[in-house]
Scaffold this motif. Structure first.
Motif, PDB file in Angstrom:
ATOM      1  N   ARG A   1       0.787  -1.158  -0.006  1.00 46.77           N
ATOM      2  CA  ARG A   1      -0.025   0.169   0.203  1.00 46.77           C
ATOM      3  C   ARG A   1       0.755   1.222   0.067  1.00 46.77           C
ATOM      4  O   ARG A   1       0.442   2.402  -0.573  1.00 46.77           O
ATOM      5  CB  ARG A   1      -0.908   0.032   1.291  1.00 46.77           C
ATOM      6  N   TRP A   2       2.087   1.228   0.852  1.00 46.28           N
ATOM      7  CA  TRP A   2       2.808   2.248   0.719  1.00 46.28           C
ATOM      8  C   TRP A   2       3.220   2.632  -0.645  1.00 46.28           C
ATOM      9  O   TRP A   2       3.408   3.800  -1.120  1.00 46.28           O
ATOM     10  CB  TRP A   2       4.046   1.966   1.765  1.00 46.28           C
ATOM     11  N   ARG A   3       3.887   1.627  -1.343  1.00 45.98           N
ATOM     12  CA  ARG A   3       4.444   1.688  -2.618  1.00 45.98           C
ATOM     13  C   ARG A   3       3.529   2.184  -3.646  1.00 45.98           C
ATOM     14  O   ARG A   3       3.630   3.221  -4.384  1.00 45.98           O
ATOM     15  CB  ARG A   3       4.918   0.397  -3.323  1.00 45.98           C
ATOM     16  N   ALA A   4       2.274   1.805  -3.373  1.00 41.55           N
ATOM     17  CA  ALA A   4       1.024   2.131  -4.539  1.00 41.55           C
ATOM     18  C   ALA A   4       0.715   3.525  -4.224  1.00 41.55           C
ATOM     19  O   ALA A   4       0.538   4.110  -5.135  1.00 41.55           O
ATOM     20  CB  ALA A   4      -0.306   1.155  -4.053  1.00 41.55           C
ATOM     21  N   THR A   5       0.582   3.861  -2.813  1.00 43.21           N
ATOM     22  CA  THR A   5       0.517   5.370  -2.692  1.00 43.21           C
ATOM     23  C   THR A   5       1.518   6.263  -3.130  1.00 43.21           C
ATOM     24  O   THR A   5       1.180   7.251  -3.905  1.00 43.21           O
ATOM     25  CB  THR A   5       0.397   5.536  -1.186  1.00 43.21           C
ATOM     26  N   LEU A   6       2.697   6.011  -2.937  1.00 43.35           N
ATOM     27  CA  LEU A   6       3.729   6.775  -3.822  1.00 43.35           C
ATOM     28  C   LEU A   6       3.670   6.824  -5.254  1.00 43.35           C
ATOM     29  O   LEU A   6       3.908   7.674  -5.844  1.00 43.35           O
ATOM     30  CB  LEU A   6       5.429   6.214  -3.219  1.00 43.35           C
ATOM     31  N   ASP A   7       3.440   5.453  -5.849  1.00 44.86           N
ATOM     32  CA  ASP A   7       3.446   5.245  -7.196  1.00 44.86           C
ATOM     33  C   ASP A   7       2.216   6.255  -7.795  1.00 44.86           C
ATOM     34  O   ASP A   7       2.553   6.678  -8.879  1.00 44.86           O
ATOM     35  CB  ASP A   7       3.085   3.817  -7.523  1.00 44.86           C
ATOM     36  N   GLN A   8       1.157   6.331  -6.993  1.00 42.87           N
ATOM     37  CA  GLN A   8       0.048   7.275  -7.422  1.00 42.87           C
ATOM     38  C   GLN A   8       0.414   8.741  -7.497  1.00 42.87           C
ATOM     39  O   GLN A   8       0.268   9.500  -8.327  1.00 42.87           O
ATOM     40  CB  GLN A   8      -1.246   7.047  -6.769  1.00 42.87           C
TER      41      GLN A   8
ATOM     42  N   ALA B   1       7.829  11.660  -2.014  1.00 42.57           N
ATOM     43  CA  ALA B   1       8.058  10.527  -0.967  1.00 42.57           C
ATOM     44  C   ALA B   1       8.198  11.006   0.372  1.00 42.57           C
ATOM     45  O   ALA B   1       7.770  10.395   1.359  1.00 42.57           O
ATOM     46  CB  ALA B   1       9.420   9.708  -1.446  1.00 42.57           C
ATOM     47  N   ALA B   2       8.847  12.278   0.831  1.00 41.16           N
ATOM     48  CA  ALA B   2       8.743  12.720   2.192  1.00 41.16           C
ATOM     49  C   ALA B   2       7.403  13.210   2.627  1.00 41.16           C
ATOM     50  O   ALA B   2       7.111  12.818   3.556  1.00 41.16           O
ATOM     51  CB  ALA B   2       9.763  13.981   2.305  1.00 41.16           C
ATOM     52  N   ALA B   3       6.676  13.788   1.589  1.00 36.92           N
ATOM     53  CA  ALA B   3       5.296  13.855   2.052  1.00 36.92           C
ATOM     54  C   ALA B   3       4.460  12.905   2.239  1.00 36.92           C
ATOM     55  O   ALA B   3       3.492  12.767   3.293  1.00 36.92           O
ATOM     56  CB  ALA B   3       4.675  15.101   0.759  1.00 36.92           C
ATOM     57  N   VAL B   4       4.498  11.833   1.448  1.00 35.96           N
ATOM     58  CA  VAL B   4       3.770  10.477   1.762  1.00 35.96           C
ATOM     59  C   VAL B   4       4.139  10.052   3.035  1.00 35.96           C
ATOM     60  O   VAL B   4       3.237   9.586   3.906  1.00 35.96           O
ATOM     61  CB  VAL B   4       4.027   9.285   0.533  1.00 35.96           C
ATOM     62  N   ARG B   5       5.463   9.666   3.502  1.00 32.98           N
ATOM     63  CA  ARG B   5       6.014   9.288   4.842  1.00 32.98           C
ATOM     64  C   ARG B   5       5.394  10.091   5.605  1.00 32.98           C
ATOM     65  O   ARG B   5       4.837   9.639   6.768  1.00 32.98           O
ATOM     66  CB  ARG B   5       7.554   9.599   4.743  1.00 32.98           C
ATOM     67  N   ALA B   6       5.520  11.454   5.718  1.00 33.78           N
ATOM     68  CA  ALA B   6       4.980  12.547   6.758  1.00 33.78           C
ATOM     69  C   ALA B   6       3.442  12.255   7.080  1.00 33.78           C
ATOM     70  O   ALA B   6       2.891  12.230   8.221  1.00 33.78           O
ATOM     71  CB  ALA B   6       5.114  13.851   6.403  1.00 33.78           C
ATOM     72  N   GLU B   7       2.731  11.886   5.857  1.00 37.11           N
ATOM     73  CA  GLU B   7       1.188  11.713   6.116  1.00 37.11           C
ATOM     74  C   GLU B   7       1.043  10.414   6.725  1.00 37.11           C
ATOM     75  O   GLU B   7      -0.017  10.046   7.385  1.00 37.11           O
ATOM     76  CB  GLU B   7       0.501  11.721   4.698  1.00 37.11           C
ATOM     77  N   ILE B   8       1.752   9.278   6.150  1.00 42.67           N
ATOM     78  CA  ILE B   8       1.370   7.916   6.708  1.00 42.67           C
ATOM     79  C   ILE B   8       1.713   7.877   8.147  1.00 42.67           C
ATOM     80  O   ILE B   8       1.047   7.195   9.046  1.00 42.67           O
ATOM     81  CB  ILE B   8       2.575   6.896   5.777  1.00 42.67           C
ATOM     82  N   LEU B   9       2.788   8.567   8.659  1.00 44.69           N
ATOM     83  CA  LEU B   9       3.400   8.340   9.948  1.00 44.69           C
ATOM     84  C   LEU B   9       2.788   9.440  10.932  1.00 44.69           C
ATOM     85  O   LEU B   9       3.343   9.512  12.098  1.00 44.69           O
ATOM     86  CB  LEU B   9       4.877   8.293   9.970  1.00 44.69           C
ATOM     87  N   ALA B  10       2.109  10.513  10.329  1.00 41.41           N
ATOM     88  CA  ALA B  10       1.379  11.630  11.163  1.00 41.41           C
ATOM     89  C   ALA B  10       0.901  10.917  12.703  1.00 41.41           C
ATOM     90  O   ALA B  10       0.257   9.746  12.451  1.00 41.41           O
ATOM     91  CB  ALA B  10       0.624  12.345  10.541  1.00 41.41           C
ATOM     92  N   GLY B  11       1.231  11.590  13.515  1.00 40.02           N
ATOM     93  CA  GLY B  11       0.693  11.312  14.922  1.00 40.02           C
ATOM     94  C   GLY B  11       1.362  10.097  15.663  1.00 40.02           C
ATOM     95  O   GLY B  11       0.781   9.648  16.720  1.00 40.02           O
ATOM     96  N   ILE B  12       2.268   9.499  15.162  1.00 36.96           N
ATOM     97  CA  ILE B  12       2.939   8.254  15.680  1.00 36.96           C
ATOM     98  C   ILE B  12       4.090   8.727  16.277  1.00 36.96           C
ATOM     99  O   ILE B  12       5.066   9.463  15.737  1.00 36.96           O
ATOM    100  CB  ILE B  12       3.313   7.267  14.821  1.00 36.96           C
TER     101      ILE B  12
END
Length: 160
Positions: free
Chosen positions: A24-31, A116-127
């Motif tokens: 899912r992470w890769r698919a999100t980044l690919d998108q 990629a940095a934006a996707v990481r930030a969104e996925i890991l927000a709040g952790i």
């Protein structure tokens, strides 16, 4: 401490979770990167060269990416046609080629890195950072187990 059956369940769920998260992470980044006109195979080559250094052989790059050489050749053909990479022959072996990023690729790589940095930030927000560090430590140990399995049972232990 979990009993044997619950430990097996936790291990199974962990494997499923790692696989699903990676997909899912890769698919999100690919998108997110698709508007740049790059497929996953193409942006992975560019990022790998940018992050880990270019000027390596096609064979070594295929090994880094864990793909077959013919698959990489098709990707490199496209990237070369777009002006993103350049193949150079080695002086002592004209058949062997090294792969190099071009100046044309550098702004594209920067855009990929930004997404990629934006996707990481969104996925890991709040952790919390401490939890991320703990998770990373566990995943690094899992990766170590995979490396040990790939290297084979040279030490007399068989992975279970």
């Amino acid at each position: 401490m979990p009993d044997g059956s619950s430990l097996a369940q936790v291990r199974w769920e962990l494997g499923v979770a790692i696989a699903q998260i990676a997909r899912r992470w890769r698919a999100t980044l690919d998108q997110r990167i698709a508007p740049f006109g790059l497929t996953e195979a193409r942006w992975l080559v560019l990022l790998n060269l940018a992050r880990r250094g270019d000027g390596i052989s096609q064979r070594a790059l295929a090994g880094r990416l864990r793909i077959e050489a013919p698959t990489l050749v098709r990707t490199l053909d496209w990237l070369e046609q777009q002006g993103f990479v350049e193949r150079r022959s080695l002086p002592h072996d004209r058949r062997a080629k090294t792969i190099h990023l071009t100046d044309t690729a550098r702004p594209v790589v920067q855009r990929i890195e930004t997404e990629a940095a934006a996707v990481r930030a969104e996925i890991l927000a709040g952790i919390p950072e401490e939890e991320l560090a703990l998770c990373l430590g566990v995943l690094q140990r899992v990766a170590g187990g995979l490396v040990a399995m790939e290297e084979g049972p040279g030490d007399g232990h068989r992975p279970g």
